[in-house]
Design an enzyme around this catalytic site. Structure first.
Site, PDB file in Angstrom:
ATOM      1  N   HIS A  19      17.444  33.878  -8.451  1.00 29.42           N
ATOM      2  CA  HIS A  19      17.139  32.461  -8.676  1.00 29.42           C
ATOM      3  C   HIS A  19      15.871  32.106  -7.924  1.00 29.42           C
ATOM      4  CE1 HIS A  19      18.863  28.061  -8.805  1.00 29.42           C
ATOM      5  NE2 HIS A  19      17.539  28.073  -8.846  1.00 29.42           N
ATOM      6  N   HIS A  21      12.019  30.262  -9.011  1.00 33.41           N
ATOM      7  CA  HIS A  21      11.110  29.694 -10.019  1.00 33.41           C
ATOM      8  C   HIS A  21       9.709  30.160  -9.648  1.00 33.41           C
ATOM      9  CE1 HIS A  21      14.205  26.782 -11.454  1.00 33.41           C
ATOM     10  NE2 HIS A  21      14.645  26.955 -10.214  1.00 33.41           N
ATOM     11  N   HIS A 199      21.160  25.789 -14.628  1.00 37.43           N
ATOM     12  CA  HIS A 199      21.380  25.062 -13.375  1.00 37.43           C
ATOM     13  C   HIS A 199      22.515  24.067 -13.646  1.00 37.43           C
ATOM     14  CE1 HIS A 199      17.562  26.717 -12.185  1.00 37.43           C
ATOM     15  NE2 HIS A 199      17.451  25.966 -11.109  1.00 37.43           N
ATOM     16  N   GLU A 202      24.308  21.300  -9.058  1.00 39.31           N
ATOM     17  CA  GLU A 202      23.392  21.187  -7.900  1.00 39.31           C
ATOM     18  C   GLU A 202      23.489  19.732  -7.441  1.00 39.31           C
ATOM     19  OE1 GLU A 202      19.212  21.561  -8.896  1.00 39.31           O
ATOM     20  OE2 GLU A 202      18.602  21.893  -6.815  1.00 39.31           O
ATOM     21  N   ASP A 280      15.050  29.898  -4.643  1.00 36.56           N
ATOM     22  CA  ASP A 280      14.761  28.746  -5.504  1.00 36.56           C
ATOM     23  C   ASP A 280      13.253  28.487  -5.604  1.00 36.56           C
ATOM     24  OD1 ASP A 280      15.499  26.789  -7.301  1.00 36.56           O
ATOM     25  OD2 ASP A 280      16.339  25.405  -5.834  1.00 36.56           O
ATOM     26  N   ASP A 281      12.696  27.739  -4.665  1.00 38.80           N
ATOM     27  CA  ASP A 281      11.258  27.411  -4.660  1.00 38.80           C
ATOM     28  C   ASP A 281      10.722  27.637  -3.246  1.00 38.80           C
ATOM     29  OD1 ASP A 281      11.037  26.089  -7.429  1.00 38.80           O
ATOM     30  OD2 ASP A 281      12.746  25.074  -6.524  1.00 38.80           O
TER      31      ASP A 281
HETATM   32  N1  ADE Z   1      13.014  23.495 -10.948  1.00 38.96           N
HETATM   33  C1  ADE Z   1      12.541  24.122  -9.856  1.00 38.96           C
HETATM   34  N2  ADE Z   1      13.452  24.082  -8.879  1.00 38.96           N
HETATM   35  C2  ADE Z   1      14.535  23.437  -9.360  1.00 38.96           C
HETATM   36  C3  ADE Z   1      15.812  23.090  -8.849  1.00 38.96           C
HETATM   37  N3  ADE Z   1      16.178  23.403  -7.605  1.00 38.96           N
HETATM   38  N4  ADE Z   1      16.652  22.417  -9.632  1.00 38.96           N
HETATM   39  C4  ADE Z   1      16.301  22.079 -10.866  1.00 38.96           C
HETATM   40  N5  ADE Z   1      15.128  22.382 -11.408  1.00 38.96           N
HETATM   41  C5  ADE Z   1      14.247  23.060 -10.665  1.00 38.96           C
HETATM   42 ZN    ZN Z   2      16.411  26.415  -9.305  1.00 42.12          ZN
END
Ligand code: ADE
Ligand code: ZN
EC number: 3.5.4.2
Length: 341
Positions: A19, A21, A199, A202, A280-281
């Site tokens: 996971h 992006h 997703h 969350e 994630d990011d």
């Molecule tokens: N796009 C990038 N990160 C995300 C996240 N944590 N939740 C939803 N969309 C995303």
């Molecule tokens: Zn994500």
């Protein structure tokens, strides 16, 4: 305090990341460089000022900054450089396999062709096999705040590159954009041979997790941490061994949990769910997979066995073939035997 040998154990552990992006791996320094070479002006005067702006109070406040950052990505080389920079970092953390999300609509809606995006990412993924010893899969996400028709057009644009994409996913603003909005798109994606993920849970309620399973036939749930609010859903996730790709630092930065000490990762593990830890990011949330594991270990007292389980779950939950999974799990087991607790 985490003993030094456990820190080194986490650093060296063979890992899979499921996971991440790719647009969320754009570090401020690279963003700055790309803005320069593409002659774009930014609202910030220095890289430090840019990094300071990375402060969020929920998912939407993050997404606004994340989409703004994608403006600097224009050429195939930009997408190559972005992906390569992530893969080099991942290799340093002994990530052996990665499944990367990309958001084509964040680019095609700015006039960047689908082909430019995917060719740059794909070339980096291919080069990483021999040069960094990292295998990979690519997952194309639909932006759920946009229409189902737009998602269908994106799906159609992807078909020419079907062999480079293993699955489709669903990301962006979760609240008020339930999985049921995308039933037809996901049906068509499955008919075209794509696997599916989404997703869910969350910021959204447990019902979105059920919808993702029942209506979109997903193989994994991305995040899924709100499942604990629904005990019968938890039982089902355990019984069916549905993997959850949990992202601890992300959840704290986006205020899903007040602190890492309050995160439910350890509870999910103790309930026998197939949990994995992911970044994630990472450029926006203060850490890659190793930093997520280190911080979670410290905050939640994860044991060496917990860490092994997390690593093994990730290999099992990946979209690799059974023999490829077995080879990586054997590598993990050899690592464990060479590093007794
Ligand atoms: N796009 C990038 N990160 C995300 C996240 N944590 N939740 C939803 N969309 C995303
Ligand atoms: Zn994500």
């Amino acid at each position: 305090m985490t003993p030094y040998n456990l820190i080194q154990f986490i650093r060296d552990l063979p890992k899979a990341e499921l996971h991440v992006h790719i647009e969320g791996t754009l570090e401020p320094e690279l963003l700055w460089e790309m803005a320069g070479r593409n002659r774009l002006t930014l609202r910030f005067h220095t890289v430090e000022e840019l990094r300071k702006a990375y402060s969020f109070h929920n998912l939407q406040s993050f997404l606004d900054i994340y989409y703004d950052g994608t403006r600097v990505l224009l050429s195939e080389q930009d997408f190559f450089d972005l992906t390569w920079a992530y893969l080099e970092r991942a290799a340093q953390q002994n990530v052996r396999h990665v499944e990367i999300f990309f958001d084509p609509q964040a680019h095609t809606d700015r006039g960047v062709p689908f082909e430019t995006v995917i060719r740059g990412i794909h070339r980096a993924l291919e080069e990483a096999i021999p040069r960094l010893r990292i295998s990979s899969k690519l997952i194309m996400c639909f932006l759920r705040h946009l229409t189902a028709e737009a998602a269908m057009q994106t799906l159609e644009a992807s078909l020419r590159f079907k062999n480079w994409i293993v699955a489709v996913g669903l990301d962006s603003s979760e609240l008020n954009h339930p999985p049921n909005k995308f039933v037809e798109v996901f049906q068509r994606a499955r008919a075209e041979g794509y696997l599916t993920v989404a997703h869910a849970g969350e910021e959204g309620p447990p019902d979105y997790i059920r919808q993702a399973l029942d209506l979109l036939n997903v193989s994994r749930i991305d995040h899924g941490v709100r499942c604990l609010e629904d005990p019968s859903l938890v039982q089902r996730l355990a019984r069916e061994r549905i993997p959850l790709t949990v992202c601890p630092l992300s959840n704290v930065k986006l205020r899903v949990f007040k602190s890492l000490e309050d995160h439910n990762l350890k509870k999910l593990l103790d309930l026998g769910l197939c949990v994995t830890v992911n970044s994630d990011d990472p450029a926006y949330f203060g850490g890659y997979i190793t930093e997520n594991l280190l911080a979670s270990q410290k905050a939640l007292g994860l044991t060496r066995h917990d860490l092994y389980t997390l690593a093994r779950n990730a290999f099992e939950a990946s979209f690799l073939r059974a023999d490829e999974k077995q080879r990586l799990i054997a590598e993990l087991d050899r690592f464990m035997a060479a590093h007794p607790g």
